[in-house]
Design a protein around this motif. Sequence first.
Motif, PDB file in Angstrom:
ATOM      1  N   VAL A  38      -2.818   2.203  -2.430  1.00  0.00           N
ATOM      2  CA  VAL A  38      -2.720   2.778  -1.022  1.00  0.00           C
ATOM      3  C   VAL A  38      -1.434   3.734  -1.017  1.00  0.00           C
ATOM      4  O   VAL A  38      -0.455   3.454  -1.523  1.00  0.00           O
ATOM      5  CB  VAL A  38      -2.308   1.617  -0.093  1.00  0.00           C
ATOM      6  N   MET A  55      -8.179  -1.061  -4.468  1.00  0.00           N
ATOM      7  CA  MET A  55      -7.816   0.348  -4.541  1.00  0.00           C
ATOM      8  C   MET A  55      -6.141   0.709  -4.083  1.00  0.00           C
ATOM      9  O   MET A  55      -5.954   0.152  -3.264  1.00  0.00           O
ATOM     10  CB  MET A  55      -8.651   1.172  -3.612  1.00  0.00           C
ATOM     11  N   GLY A  82      -7.565   6.256  -3.396  1.00  0.00           N
ATOM     12  CA  GLY A  82      -6.633   5.482  -2.916  1.00  0.00           C
ATOM     13  C   GLY A  82      -6.935   5.553  -1.260  1.00  0.00           C
ATOM     14  O   GLY A  82      -7.413   6.654  -0.810  1.00  0.00           O
ATOM     15  N   TRP A  83      -6.577   4.479  -0.661  1.00  0.00           N
ATOM     16  CA  TRP A  83      -6.352   4.309   0.909  1.00  0.00           C
ATOM     17  C   TRP A  83      -5.185   5.011   1.504  1.00  0.00           C
ATOM     18  O   TRP A  83      -4.355   5.347   0.783  1.00  0.00           O
ATOM     19  CB  TRP A  83      -6.341   3.041   1.372  1.00  0.00           C
ATOM     20  N   TRP A  92     -12.832   9.663   6.188  1.00  0.00           N
ATOM     21  CA  TRP A  92     -12.986   8.629   7.206  1.00  0.00           C
ATOM     22  C   TRP A  92     -14.096   8.008   7.282  1.00  0.00           C
ATOM     23  O   TRP A  92     -15.191   8.580   7.597  1.00  0.00           O
ATOM     24  CB  TRP A  92     -12.508   9.262   8.474  1.00  0.00           C
ATOM     25  N   PRO A 110     -13.028   7.504  -5.879  1.00  0.00           N
ATOM     26  CA  PRO A 110     -11.854   7.391  -4.844  1.00  0.00           C
ATOM     27  C   PRO A 110     -10.488   7.198  -5.611  1.00  0.00           C
ATOM     28  O   PRO A 110     -10.358   6.693  -6.790  1.00  0.00           O
ATOM     29  CB  PRO A 110     -12.344   5.740  -4.395  1.00  0.00           C
ATOM     30  N   TRP A 148      -9.509   7.487   3.432  1.00  0.00           N
ATOM     31  CA  TRP A 148      -9.162   7.595   1.847  1.00  0.00           C
ATOM     32  C   TRP A 148      -9.214   8.697   1.503  1.00  0.00           C
ATOM     33  O   TRP A 148      -9.963   9.519   1.777  1.00  0.00           O
ATOM     34  CB  TRP A 148     -10.005   6.344   1.227  1.00  0.00           C
ATOM     35  N   ARG A 171     -11.353   4.066   8.329  1.00  0.00           N
ATOM     36  CA  ARG A 171      -9.873   4.360   7.791  1.00  0.00           C
ATOM     37  C   ARG A 171     -10.115   5.456   6.685  1.00  0.00           C
ATOM     38  O   ARG A 171     -11.140   5.845   6.272  1.00  0.00           O
ATOM     39  CB  ARG A 171      -9.798   3.051   6.816  1.00  0.00           C
ATOM     40  N   GLY A 228     -15.171   2.718   3.606  1.00  0.00           N
ATOM     41  CA  GLY A 228     -14.538   2.879   2.514  1.00  0.00           C
ATOM     42  C   GLY A 228     -15.709   3.290   1.397  1.00  0.00           C
ATOM     43  O   GLY A 228     -16.729   3.264   1.687  1.00  0.00           O
TER      44      GLY A 228
END
Length: 145
Positions: A3, A1, A114-115, A24, A112, A90, A88, A27
Amino acid sequence: MPVFSSLDALSDLVTQRGQLFVRWSRGPAVDLQRGSSMDDLTGAAMPGLSASPLDVEEWWAGRPVRVWVARRLYDYSHLPRVRDARTRPWVLTGEELGRGPDNEPLVRHVCPLGWIAGQVIAEANDIVTRQPGRWGPIRRDGTAP
């Protein structure tokens, strides 16, 4: 993915696109397998993933998008420390189908995008702490950030 490695890049995405959220968690691989969030207090399964909206509200009225996005990131930046170090942020898009117990959007049909890199969170924290007034992350334990 991919970032997102700068607050500017994330702010540009928010300006160009709607229906964006930040989540958060551990993932998308974990979240999409589960399919929904769970209410921490009652254990009830919710009909989507809880997330924070990134879209700028009309009342923001021309203020800097960077400050808006920084605040949206700052609000939950404490989660890796208090919940799970593997947590984390995303970015995702999806369909909002309701609200969770904290009035947060519940999102389904998640895609999704991206982070969000740690340096973006650090930049967001710096921007927020330089704002006038008293801001702090959303916390339930009653302690100061």
